[in-house]
Design a protein around this motif. Structure first.
Motif, PDB file in Angstrom:
ATOM      1  N   ALA A  31      11.845  24.865  72.113  1.00 26.66           N
ATOM      2  CA  ALA A  31      12.945  24.324  72.908  1.00 26.66           C
ATOM      3  C   ALA A  31      13.904  25.464  73.205  1.00 26.66           C
ATOM      4  CB  ALA A  31      13.664  23.226  72.142  1.00 26.66           C
ATOM      5  N   PRO A  32      14.144  25.801  74.469  1.00 26.50           N
ATOM      6  CA  PRO A  32      14.990  26.964  74.813  1.00 26.50           C
ATOM      7  C   PRO A  32      16.469  26.672  74.576  1.00 26.50           C
ATOM      8  CG  PRO A  32      14.361  25.801  76.791  1.00 26.50           C
ATOM      9  CD  PRO A  32      13.645  25.121  75.654  1.00 26.50           C
ATOM     10  N   THR A  33      16.839  26.569  73.306  1.00 26.17           N
ATOM     11  CA  THR A  33      18.215  26.235  72.950  1.00 26.17           C
ATOM     12  C   THR A  33      18.800  27.292  72.041  1.00 26.17           C
ATOM     13  OG1 THR A  33      17.676  23.883  73.052  1.00 26.17           O
ATOM     14  CG2 THR A  33      19.713  24.495  71.931  1.00 26.17           C
ATOM     15  N   ASP A  34      19.965  27.841  72.422  1.00 25.88           N
ATOM     16  CA  ASP A  34      20.660  28.804  71.574  1.00 25.88           C
ATOM     17  C   ASP A  34      21.560  28.063  70.596  1.00 25.88           C
ATOM     18  OD1 ASP A  34      21.216  31.185  74.244  1.00 25.88           O
ATOM     19  OD2 ASP A  34      19.574  31.009  72.846  1.00 25.88           O
ATOM     20  N   GLU A  35      21.564  28.505  69.363  1.00 24.16           N
ATOM     21  CA  GLU A  35      22.486  27.949  68.372  1.00 24.16           C
ATOM     22  C   GLU A  35      23.252  29.106  67.747  1.00 24.16           C
ATOM     23  OE1 GLU A  35      23.261  24.933  67.883  1.00 24.16           O
ATOM     24  OE2 GLU A  35      21.759  24.045  69.205  1.00 24.16           O
ATOM     25  N   TYR A  36      24.226  29.620  68.495  1.00 29.27           N
ATOM     26  CA  TYR A  36      24.994  30.760  68.022  1.00 29.27           C
ATOM     27  C   TYR A  36      26.100  30.313  67.071  1.00 29.27           C
ATOM     28  CZ  TYR A  36      22.864  34.200  71.118  1.00 29.27           C
ATOM     29  OH  TYR A  36      21.973  35.056  71.721  1.00 29.27           O
ATOM     30  N   LEU A  37      26.292  31.091  66.016  1.00 23.70           N
ATOM     31  CA  LEU A  37      27.403  30.880  65.102  1.00 23.70           C
ATOM     32  C   LEU A  37      28.585  31.763  65.478  1.00 23.70           C
ATOM     33  CD1 LEU A  37      25.276  30.829  61.845  1.00 23.70           C
ATOM     34  CD2 LEU A  37      26.356  28.861  62.924  1.00 23.70           C
ATOM     35  N   ALA A  38      28.302  32.953  65.985  1.00 22.70           N
ATOM     36  CA  ALA A  38      29.335  33.871  66.490  1.00 22.70           C
ATOM     37  C   ALA A  38      28.682  34.754  67.530  1.00 22.70           C
ATOM     38  CB  ALA A  38      29.924  34.711  65.362  1.00 22.70           C
ATOM     39  N   LYS A  39      29.287  34.794  68.716  1.00 18.99           N
ATOM     40  CA  LYS A  39      28.633  35.462  69.839  1.00 18.99           C
ATOM     41  C   LYS A  39      29.385  36.673  70.355  1.00 18.99           C
ATOM     42  CE  LYS A  39      25.964  33.828  73.828  1.00 18.99           C
ATOM     43  NZ  LYS A  39      25.707  32.654  74.691  1.00 18.99           N
ATOM     44  N   SER A  40      30.698  36.742  70.138  1.00 16.99           N
ATOM     45  CA  SER A  40      31.512  37.814  70.698  1.00 16.99           C
ATOM     46  C   SER A  40      32.202  38.609  69.602  1.00 16.99           C
ATOM     47  CB  SER A  40      32.583  37.241  71.637  1.00 16.99           C
ATOM     48  OG  SER A  40      33.540  36.499  70.897  1.00 16.99           O
ATOM     49  N   ALA A  41      32.674  39.803  69.979  1.00 19.84           N
ATOM     50  CA  ALA A  41      33.409  40.647  69.027  1.00 19.84           C
ATOM     51  C   ALA A  41      34.660  39.929  68.535  1.00 19.84           C
ATOM     52  CB  ALA A  41      33.777  41.980  69.684  1.00 19.84           C
ATOM     53  N   GLN A  42      35.339  39.206  69.429  1.00 22.04           N
ATOM     54  CA  GLN A  42      36.558  38.516  69.029  1.00 22.04           C
ATOM     55  C   GLN A  42      36.258  37.392  68.045  1.00 22.04           C
ATOM     56  OE1 GLN A  42      39.816  39.536  69.890  1.00 22.04           O
ATOM     57  NE2 GLN A  42      40.066  38.236  68.092  1.00 22.04           N
ATOM     58  N   GLN A  43      35.150  36.674  68.251  1.00 20.23           N
ATOM     59  CA  GLN A  43      34.775  35.628  67.306  1.00 20.23           C
ATOM     60  C   GLN A  43      34.514  36.212  65.920  1.00 20.23           C
ATOM     61  OE1 GLN A  43      31.522  33.834  69.761  1.00 20.23           O
ATOM     62  NE2 GLN A  43      32.384  31.898  69.081  1.00 20.23           N
ATOM     63  N   VAL A  44      33.773  37.323  65.891  1.00 20.69           N
ATOM     64  CA  VAL A  44      33.480  37.960  64.602  1.00 20.69           C
ATOM     65  C   VAL A  44      34.772  38.433  63.945  1.00 20.69           C
ATOM     66  CG1 VAL A  44      32.308  39.887  63.475  1.00 20.69           C
ATOM     67  CG2 VAL A  44      31.146  38.606  65.289  1.00 20.69           C
ATOM     68  N   ALA A  45      35.666  39.039  64.747  1.00 20.94           N
ATOM     69  CA  ALA A  45      36.949  39.513  64.216  1.00 20.94           C
ATOM     70  C   ALA A  45      37.752  38.366  63.634  1.00 20.94           C
ATOM     71  CB  ALA A  45      37.746  40.208  65.315  1.00 20.94           C
ATOM     72  N   ASP A  46      37.783  37.241  64.332  1.00 20.18           N
ATOM     73  CA  ASP A  46      38.538  36.083  63.852  1.00 20.18           C
ATOM     74  C   ASP A  46      37.954  35.551  62.543  1.00 20.18           C
ATOM     75  OD1 ASP A  46      40.174  36.267  66.049  1.00 20.18           O
ATOM     76  OD2 ASP A  46      39.179  34.673  67.179  1.00 20.18           O
TER      77      ASP A  46
END
Length: 528
Positions: A31-46
Motif C-alpha cells: 500500500a503506497p502509504t507514508d507513515e512519517y514520524l518526523a519529516k523536516s529539520a524543524q520537526q526534529v529540532a522541536d
C-alpha cells in the motif's frame, strides 16, 4: 495472504548486506502509504527540544504505556502454525566486547533502550525497543502499539524517539528521533494483534545539548534547533513610555497601559490619546475584529506571563491559565538559564493574556509597561552518528520453529492486576525460556497466531525483543518476536505469560522495506 503497509518510494533491494537474509519473502500487495514520524529539520529540532529541556525532564516524567494492562486475559491454544516461506535469518551488526559471563549474571546489550512518545491524550509514555540490523544501520524494532495510538483513531504517535541504554534520564549514546514507521497493514488499519510489530527508521543520534545561550532576535530567527522566548513585563514611567514610543517611530508594539480611574476612552485619531490595549477574556478576544483594524475593540495581541504556583492557583482574572504540557509550547527558562518542560504536578505555570486595542486620555494614576523579550537557543549538540554504528544491532529471524529458547528484555513498570508492583521501570529485566510449542490466541485482542513465553514482566516491557540464539558473551542474538500482550494463565490476577506475534514471511517483508530505507543526518552538528 494479509496485506502490508509499505511507504511510497520504499523499494526493496535484494543486494549487499541483507541480500541473503532477506530473500524468499512471501508475495504481498504493498500500500503506497507514508507513515512519517518526523519529516523536516524543524520537526526534529522541536522533538529534541521537547525531550532535552531542563536536563531531559520530559524523559524522566514519562510513564509506561499500559492502556490495556488491566485487561489481562488467558491465552488459548490454537494449534500449530505452518510457516509461509522457508526460515531465514539476518546476522547482527558487529560484536560487543566479550566478557566473562556467569550463569546468574545476564549481560544486557546496549542495543536495548526505551522508546518515548506522546500519546493522543497528551501524556508521555515509554515502551521498550532495540536496535536491529539494517542496510543503513538506522533501525529500531518494537511493538506496533508503541507506534500507533489505537485509542486515537489509529494514528501514529507524536514525538517518537529511541534512547538506547536509557537509565534515569540519561542518554549515554544519544537520542534518536524516529523518521518513518513500518508496520503491517492489518495492524495499522484493523488493529490485528497478530501483526503487533513495527520497525522504525531513525535519524542520526543527537547528544550533548546542555549549553544555553542568550542571543539576538536576528540570530534567534536564523537558528534551526531548540530555542525559546522569555517575555517580561516591565513597569516604566510615563516619560520612559513616551521615549520608547518615540524611539519606535510611533509604533506601540510591545507596550501596555493600565488606565487609572480618572482616565477616559478616546478615539485613535485624538492627539491626546495614549494607546492602552485592554485585557479581555479569550472569548471576547476571539470575537474581536482583525488586528489590521484601527479601532477600539479590535484584536491587539496576546502575552504569556510566567508566574509562581501560588499566583497560578490564586488567579481568577481574564487570562487563560496554562500549566504543564500547555506551557511547554510557550517555553521559558529556569533560574539556571536552562529550558523548562512542564508537567501537571511540577509546572511551570503561566497566564496567557488577551488584549484588544484601546486608546485613552490618561489619568494621573495610569500605569505604563513595556514588554521585553529575551531570546535563547540551546546548543552544544553533537552528531552521535548512526544507531547501528554506535550500539550495534541485533539480527533478525523469521519462520523459525516454536519450542526454541529465547531471551527477552524489557523495562517493566506497571502493577499486576492484583495491584502488586514489583518493578520500577528503571532497570532492564529479562526472561528466558522456550516459546510455546503451539500458537496461542486471545479473543480480546483478535489474536489467533501468537507465541507465548512464561514470564512475569508487566507493561513497560512492551516492544522488548525476543532474542533467539542469544549469546551472553557477545550480547547479540536474533529478533524473533516482540512483547505484545501480558496474560494470566492461572487466574491469580498476576501476569505469568507474555506473548508475541509469530514472525513469518510477511513480517520479513515489512522488516525488509524498513531495513532498506535511509534516514541519515538531519543537522550538521559536529562529531563528539
Amino acid at each position: 495472504m494479509k496485506r502490508i503497509l509499505l511507504p511510497a518510494g520504499g523499494a526493496v533491494l535484494a543486494t549487499g548486506l541483507l541480500a541473503a537474509g532477506l530473500a524468499g519473502t512471501a508475495s504481498a500487495t504493498p500500500a503506497p502509504t507514508d507513515e512519517y514520524l518526523a519529516k523536516s529539520a524543524q520537526q526534529v529540532a522541536d522533538i529534541i527540544d521537547f525531550w532535552t529541556k531542563s536536563d531531559n525532564a520530559a524523559l524522566k516524567s514519562a510513564t509506561a504505556y499500559h492502556w490495556d494492562y488491566k485487561e489481562v486475559k488467558k491465552l488459548v491454544q490454537k494449534g500449530g502454525y505452518v510457516a509461509d516461506t522457508k526460515p531465514g535469518v539476518v546476522a547482527p551488526i558487529g560484536e560487543e566486547k566479550k566478557t566473562a559471563a556467569k550463569v546468574h549474571n545476564v549481560n544486557v546489550p546496549k542495543t536495548i533502550g526505551k522508546v518515548f512518545f506522546e500519546g493522543r491524550d497528551g501524556k508521555l509514555y515509554w515502551c521498550t525497543g532495540t536496535s536491529i540490523q539494517s542496510n543503513y544501520k538506522n533501525l529500531v524494532s518494537t511493538a506496533g502499539h508503541c507506534v500507533y495510538d489505537l485509542a486515537g483513531n489509529d494514528e501514529v504517535v507524536s514525538r517518537w524517539v529511541f534512547v538506547p541504554a536509557y537509565y534515569q534520564g540519561k542518554a549515554p549514546y544519544g537520542i534518536y528521533v524516529g523518521k518513518q514507521a513500518f508496520t503491517h497493514y492489518d495492524f495499522s488499519i484493523y488493529e490485528d494483534f497478530d501483526r503487533d510489530y513495527a520497525f522504525v527508521t531513525v535519524y542520526n543520534g543527537i547528544g550533548g545539548g546542555s549549553k544555553v545561550t542568550k542571543v539576538s532576535k536576528a540570530d534567534y530567527d536564523k537558528y534551526v534547533g531548540p530555542k525559546w522566548v522569555d517575555e517580561k513585563k516591565n513597569k516604566v514611567t510615563k516619560e520612559e513610555y513616551d521615549a520608547y514610543i518615540k524611539a519606535q517611530g510611533g509604533k506601540t508594539d510591545g507596550t501596555e497601559v493600565i488606565k487609572g480611574q480618572d482616565a477616559t476612552l478616546a478615539n485613535p485619531d485624538d492627539k491626546r490619546a495614549v494607546y492602552a490595549p485592554a485585557e479581555v477574556d479569550q472569548a471576547t478576544y476571539d470575537k474581536a475584529a482583525a488586528e489590521s483594524v484601527v479601532a477600539n475593540g479590535a484584536k491587539a495581541d496576546t502575552k504569556t506571563e510566567h508566574v509562581s504556583k501560588a499566583e497560578y492557583n490564586a488567579y481568577n482574572g481574564k487570562g487563560t491559565k496554562l500549566s504543564g504540557a500547555q506551557v511547554a509550547a510557550n517555553s521559558t527558562k529556569d533560574a539556571a538559564g536552562k529550558a523548562i518542560v512542564g508537567d501537571e504536578a511540577n509546572g511551570p505555570w503561566a497566564i496567557k493574556h488577551h488584549f484588544v486595542k484601546q486608546w485613552i486620555i490618561a489619568g494621573s494614576d495610569t500605569q505604563y509597561f513595556i514588554w521585553s523579550a529575551d531570546y535563547y537557543v540551546q546548543g552544544g549538540f553533537v552528531d552521535n552518528g548512526r544507531l547501528g554504528d554506535v550500539v550495534g544491532g541485533q539480527g533478525f529471524a523469521y519462520n523459525q520453529p516454536t519450542g526454541k529458547y529465547v531471551r527477552t528484555f524489557g523495562y517493566p513498570y506497571a502493577e499486576h492486576p492484583d495491584g502488586s508492583k514489583p518493578y520500577t521501570g528503571v532497570t532492564v529485566k529479562n526472561c528466558y525460556g522456550k516459546t510455546s510449542a503451539k500458537l496461542v490466541g486471545s479473543a480480546a485482542k483478535k489474536i489467533e497466531e501468537h507465541v507465548a513465553l512464561k514470564c512475569a514482566m508487566t507493561p513497560g516491557a512492551d516492544g522488548g525483543p525476543w532474542l533467539l540464539k542469544y549469546s551472553n558473551a557477545k550480547r547479540l542474538g536474533y529478533v524473533n518476536g516482540v512483547t505484545s500482550t501480558f496474560n494470566d494463565q492461572d487466574s491469580n490476577d498476576r501476569v505469568d505469560y507474555i506473548s508475541s506475534p509469530y514472525f513469518d514471511g510477511e513480517t520479513n517483508t515489512v522488516y525488509k522495506a524498513a531495513a532498506n530505507t535511509a534516514s541519515g543526518q538531519m543537522f550538521p552538528f559536529p562529531k563528539p
